[in-house]
Design a protein around this motif. Structure first.
Motif, PDB file in Angstrom:
ATOM      1  N   ARG A 103      -3.290  -1.498   1.459  1.00  0.00           N
ATOM      2  CA  ARG A 103      -2.910  -0.100   1.229  1.00  0.00           C
ATOM      3  C   ARG A 103      -2.188   0.421   2.466  1.00  0.00           C
ATOM      4  O   ARG A 103      -2.609   0.166   3.586  1.00  0.00           O
ATOM      5  CB  ARG A 103      -4.145   0.766   0.998  1.00  0.00           C
ATOM      6  N   SER A 105      -2.228   3.296   3.615  1.00  0.00           N
ATOM      7  CA  SER A 105      -3.147   4.156   4.375  1.00  0.00           C
ATOM      8  C   SER A 105      -4.136   3.358   5.212  1.00  0.00           C
ATOM      9  O   SER A 105      -4.760   3.905   6.125  1.00  0.00           O
ATOM     10  CB  SER A 105      -3.904   5.086   3.426  1.00  0.00           C
ATOM     11  N   ASP A 106      -4.303   2.055   4.927  1.00  0.00           N
ATOM     12  CA  ASP A 106      -5.214   1.213   5.707  1.00  0.00           C
ATOM     13  C   ASP A 106      -4.556   0.591   6.930  1.00  0.00           C
ATOM     14  O   ASP A 106      -5.215  -0.094   7.716  1.00  0.00           O
ATOM     15  CB  ASP A 106      -5.797   0.100   4.833  1.00  0.00           C
ATOM     16  N   LYS A 108      -3.027   1.094  10.436  1.00  0.00           N
ATOM     17  CA  LYS A 108      -3.062   2.089  11.516  1.00  0.00           C
ATOM     18  C   LYS A 108      -2.268   1.588  12.712  1.00  0.00           C
ATOM     19  O   LYS A 108      -2.267   0.400  13.014  1.00  0.00           O
ATOM     20  CB  LYS A 108      -4.513   2.340  11.969  1.00  0.00           C
TER      21      LYS A 108
END
Length: 197
Positions: A103, A105-106, A108
């Motif tokens: 994802r 969003s995973d 970083k």
């Protein structure tokens, strides 16, 4: 009708999102975090246990970048698509590739761990001593000292080197608490082709 020019390739330009997911491949690397590359860039994975500098792939000579020290025996070549046919490159490494669907969003942003920064600086200093008088250090436009004749800003930075992670690092990221490198594949390909010319 004019021919459409292809967009300048960037290391992450092929990380396309499909429902918020990225298809990436983890490539094992030694003395640095493993690499994350878009799976769609991989043209071929070939078994190969001899260290080489160029590889003949489909009647095309492809420059090779090594993800392991000279003393380590490789076991594979990974041929990657480039911005142009000429700028394709191969990665030589040892170990298993892993494909991940992650994802967005995973993923970083992270800092390169200090131990790798210290090794890169040490290797860079060693390279400078070995290359004294060979002029492998070139002006860069991301610097801090203004040119006397213009408003351009320049500093001297090290030429691309396999043993200096900072010379080809695009970004450091974290996925599932593991640090990875997103390499500047465009820079690597162009430097290898220019060196080979």
């Amino acid at each position: 009708m004019n021919q459409i020019r292809k967009h300048t390739f960037e290391a992450v330009s092929l990380l396309t999102a499909e429902n918020g997911m990225l298809d990436v491949t983890i490539v094992p690397a030694m003395n640095q975090p493993d690499w994350v590359i878009p799976s769609s860039l991989i043209l071929s994975v070939e078994p190969y246990d001899e260290r080489i500098w160029t590889y003949l792939w489909q009647q095309q000579e492809v420059a090779v970048f090594h993800l392991l020290p000279r003393a380590q025996t490789p076991d594979k070549l990974i041929v990657l698509e480039g911005n142009t046919i000429v700028h394709r490159l191969a990665l030589q490494t040892v170990g298993e590739l892993r494909e991940l669907k992650v994802r967005i969003s995973d993923v970083k942003d992270a800092e390169l761990p200090e131990r790798y920064v210290n090794v890169a600086i040490s290797n860079s200093d060693d390279n400078k001593v070995k290359d004294d008088g060979v002029n492998l250090y070139q002006p860069s436009s991301h610097g801090v000292e203004p040119d006397s004749d213009s408003d351009n800003v320049t500093i001297v930075e090290e030429h691309f080197r396999e043993n200096v992670v900072l010379s080809y690092l695009f970004q450091t990221i974290v996925i599932d608490d593991i640090i990875y490198i997103v390499p500047d594949l465009d820079k690597i390909a162009h430097q290898l082709v220019d060196l080979d010319s």
